[in-house]
Motif scaffolding. Structure first.
Motif, PDB file in Angstrom:
ATOM      1  N   SER A  73       1.096  -1.605  -0.100  1.00  0.00           N
ATOM      2  CA  SER A  73       0.076  -0.174  -0.120  1.00  0.00           C
ATOM      3  C   SER A  73       1.116   1.351   0.392  1.00  0.00           C
ATOM      4  O   SER A  73       2.053   1.569   0.148  1.00  0.00           O
ATOM      5  CB  SER A  73      -1.346   0.065   1.284  1.00  0.00           C
ATOM      6  OG  SER A  73       0.229   0.211   2.512  1.00  0.00           O
ATOM      7  N   GLU A  74       0.221   2.240  -0.715  1.00  0.00           N
ATOM      8  CA  GLU A  74       1.135   3.322  -0.469  1.00  0.00           C
ATOM      9  C   GLU A  74       1.465   3.926   1.046  1.00  0.00           C
ATOM     10  O   GLU A  74       2.360   4.410   1.421  1.00  0.00           O
ATOM     11  CB  GLU A  74       0.292   5.116  -1.241  1.00  0.00           C
ATOM     12  CG  GLU A  74      -0.451   4.654  -2.240  1.00  0.00           C
ATOM     13  CD  GLU A  74      -1.789   4.302  -2.527  1.00  0.00           C
ATOM     14  OE1 GLU A  74      -2.632   3.336  -1.752  1.00  0.00           O
ATOM     15  OE2 GLU A  74      -2.627   5.519  -3.233  1.00  0.00           O
ATOM     16  N   ALA A  75       0.292   4.033   1.779  1.00  0.00           N
ATOM     17  CA  ALA A  75       0.586   4.130   3.344  1.00  0.00           C
ATOM     18  C   ALA A  75       1.628   3.637   3.223  1.00  0.00           C
ATOM     19  O   ALA A  75       2.704   4.100   4.260  1.00  0.00           O
ATOM     20  CB  ALA A  75      -1.174   3.751   3.746  1.00  0.00           C
ATOM     21  N   VAL A  76       1.775   2.093   3.361  1.00  0.00           N
ATOM     22  CA  VAL A  76       3.189   1.515   4.199  1.00  0.00           C
ATOM     23  C   VAL A  76       4.385   1.946   3.086  1.00  0.00           C
ATOM     24  O   VAL A  76       5.324   2.016   4.239  1.00  0.00           O
ATOM     25  CB  VAL A  76       2.442   0.049   3.878  1.00  0.00           C
ATOM     26  CG1 VAL A  76       4.000  -1.162   3.998  1.00  0.00           C
ATOM     27  CG2 VAL A  76       1.488  -0.214   4.923  1.00  0.00           C
ATOM     28  N   GLY A  77       4.362   2.416   2.142  1.00  0.00           N
ATOM     29  CA  GLY A  77       5.302   2.622   1.704  1.00  0.00           C
ATOM     30  C   GLY A  77       6.055   4.049   1.469  1.00  0.00           C
ATOM     31  O   GLY A  77       7.080   4.088   1.734  1.00  0.00           O
ATOM     32  N   GLY A  78       4.945   5.174   2.129  1.00  0.00           N
ATOM     33  CA  GLY A  78       5.667   5.924   2.809  1.00  0.00           C
ATOM     34  C   GLY A  78       6.224   5.735   4.057  1.00  0.00           C
ATOM     35  O   GLY A  78       7.710   6.651   4.382  1.00  0.00           O
ATOM     36  N   VAL A  79       5.297   5.660   4.714  1.00  0.00           N
ATOM     37  CA  VAL A  79       6.058   5.241   5.679  1.00  0.00           C
ATOM     38  C   VAL A  79       7.969   4.669   5.546  1.00  0.00           C
ATOM     39  O   VAL A  79       8.629   4.763   6.413  1.00  0.00           O
ATOM     40  CB  VAL A  79       5.556   4.226   7.360  1.00  0.00           C
ATOM     41  CG1 VAL A  79       6.285   4.205   8.610  1.00  0.00           C
ATOM     42  CG2 VAL A  79       4.181   4.820   7.323  1.00  0.00           C
ATOM     43  N   ALA A  80       7.719   3.409   4.996  1.00  0.00           N
ATOM     44  CA  ALA A  80       9.334   2.773   4.526  1.00  0.00           C
ATOM     45  C   ALA A  80       9.827   3.575   4.471  1.00  0.00           C
ATOM     46  O   ALA A  80      10.636   3.132   4.440  1.00  0.00           O
ATOM     47  CB  ALA A  80       8.373   1.287   3.806  1.00  0.00           C
ATOM     48  N   ALA A 161       8.305  13.242  -3.913  1.00  0.00           N
ATOM     49  CA  ALA A 161       8.667  13.141  -2.385  1.00  0.00           C
ATOM     50  C   ALA A 161      10.115  11.549  -1.967  1.00  0.00           C
ATOM     51  O   ALA A 161      10.873  12.347  -1.142  1.00  0.00           O
ATOM     52  CB  ALA A 161       8.119  13.381  -1.815  1.00  0.00           C
ATOM     53  N   ARG A 162       9.754  10.190  -2.662  1.00  0.00           N
ATOM     54  CA  ARG A 162      10.290   8.702  -2.169  1.00  0.00           C
ATOM     55  C   ARG A 162      11.395  10.024  -2.786  1.00  0.00           C
ATOM     56  O   ARG A 162      12.870   9.386  -2.734  1.00  0.00           O
ATOM     57  CB  ARG A 162       9.282   8.342  -2.814  1.00  0.00           C
ATOM     58  CG  ARG A 162       9.914   7.070  -2.251  1.00  0.00           C
ATOM     59  CD  ARG A 162       9.012   6.583  -1.057  1.00  0.00           C
ATOM     60  NE  ARG A 162       7.668   6.279  -1.417  1.00  0.00           N
ATOM     61  CZ  ARG A 162       7.634   4.854  -2.456  1.00  0.00           C
ATOM     62  NH1 ARG A 162       8.329   4.214  -2.527  1.00  0.00           N
ATOM     63  NH2 ARG A 162       6.162   4.778  -2.291  1.00  0.00           N
ATOM     64  N   ASP A 163      12.107  10.099  -4.294  1.00  0.00           N
ATOM     65  CA  ASP A 163      13.596  10.251  -4.133  1.00  0.00           C
ATOM     66  C   ASP A 163      14.020  11.372  -4.005  1.00  0.00           C
ATOM     67  O   ASP A 163      15.708  11.291  -3.778  1.00  0.00           O
ATOM     68  CB  ASP A 163      13.055  10.987  -6.185  1.00  0.00           C
ATOM     69  CG  ASP A 163      12.428  10.036  -7.364  1.00  0.00           C
ATOM     70  OD1 ASP A 163      13.152   8.135  -6.870  1.00  0.00           O
ATOM     71  OD2 ASP A 163      12.267  10.379  -8.649  1.00  0.00           O
ATOM     72  N   ALA A 164      13.011  12.058  -2.936  1.00  0.00           N
ATOM     73  CA  ALA A 164      14.143  13.706  -2.597  1.00  0.00           C
ATOM     74  C   ALA A 164      14.365  12.705  -1.155  1.00  0.00           C
ATOM     75  O   ALA A 164      15.370  12.928  -0.779  1.00  0.00           O
ATOM     76  CB  ALA A 164      13.607  15.037  -2.174  1.00  0.00           C
TER      77      ALA A 164
END
Ligand SMILES: Nc1ncnc2c1ncn2[C@@H]1O[C@H](COP(=O)(O)OP(=O)(O)O)[C@@H](O)[C@H]1O
Ligand SMILES: Nc1ccn([C@@H]2O[C@H](COP(=O)(O)OP(=O)(O)O)[C@@H](O)[C@H]2O)c(=O)n1
Length: 209
Positions: A73-80, A161-164
């Motif tokens: 999920s995106e939520a888990v990916g974001g926290v990861a 955001a993830r790249d940064a």
């Protein structure tokens, strides 16, 4: 033989790593799953993603169910992506990855720091990338197939955001190892990207450098 595959979110590194593992008959580890499982564990424990200690405690996981849809999920990916910046989290997950890489016969690992930190001795290293817009549309298609109602603009913002975060962090930032082969899959379909990756690894093995 160890093959290291690194790259940013949705570049196709997992698809390529799985195909290389099949082609060369090697076991494969998606190291992103370790960070995702840590994030999910933290959320389930009610832990605070702003606490490095809580996140490091959540990294002690016995078994990971790779088929659990929550992991993707995106939520888990974001926290990861947030907790993977903590040195204590990276340290807690290090041994599992180096052990996998060192198994007799070798392995394929994909992630952000395989060629630079986990297996700098890898015989072949690929750095897989694609333009952010291309990666966002691939991730969008994936999320829509999973029944999520998301828009391109939000997926693109998330990818940026993830790249940064991945490239800007102090601990094991995402970067191409000096001896890694760059593979830009922006204008390739899956079959072309896999064929290019196999050819690049075979050329590297033949040259022995
Ligand atoms: N070259 C490509 N062309 C089109 N789609 C691709 C390509 N490579 C991967 N994909 C698709 O893009 C999505 C993300 O690929 P994945 O391998 O999971 O990326 P990563 O492991 O880098 O996050 C998947 O749905 C996958 O099928
Ligand atoms: N070797 C790795 C693998 C993943 N990660 C982190 O874990 C998060 C999730 O990784 P992933 O590979 O499953 O993510 P996607 O690229 O598939 O979106 C990434 O945003 C990275 O920040 C890492 O720091 N080091």
């Amino acid at each position: 033989m160890i093959i290291a595959v690194d790259g940013p979110a949705a570049s196709g590194k997992g698809t390529i790593a799985r195909a290389l593992a099949r082609h060369f008959g090697l076991p494969h580890l998606d190291t992103g799953l370790l960070y995702r499982a840590t994030a999910l564990n933290l959320l389930e424990m009610g832990g605070d993603p702003d606490s490095e200690f809580a996140a490091a405690r959540a990294a002690h996981i016995e078994q990971i169910d790779a088929d659990d849809p929550e992991l993707r999920s995106e939520a888990v990916g974001g926290v990861a992506s947030r907790i993977s910046a903590y040195p204590l989290v990276r340290a807690a997950l290090l041994e599992r990855q180096t052990r996998f890489a060192a198994q007799p016969g070798g392995a394929v690992l994909d992630g952000r720091d395989i060629g630079t930190v986990i297996a700098p001795q890898a015989e072949a290293k690929l750095f897989v990338t694609a333009r952010p817009e291309v990666r966002a549309s691939r991730r969008l298609a994936e999320l829509r197939r999973a029944g999520r109602n998301v828009h391109l603009a939000e997926v693109l913002a998330d990818i940026r955001a993830r790249d940064a975060r991945d490239t800007g962090r102090g601990a094991a930032p995402l970067r191409q190892a000096e001896d890694a082969i760059l593979l830009d899959t922006s204008d390739m379909d899956v079959e072309q990207a896999i064929a290019a990756a196999i050819a690049a690894v075979e050329a590297r093995l033949a040259s022995g450098s």
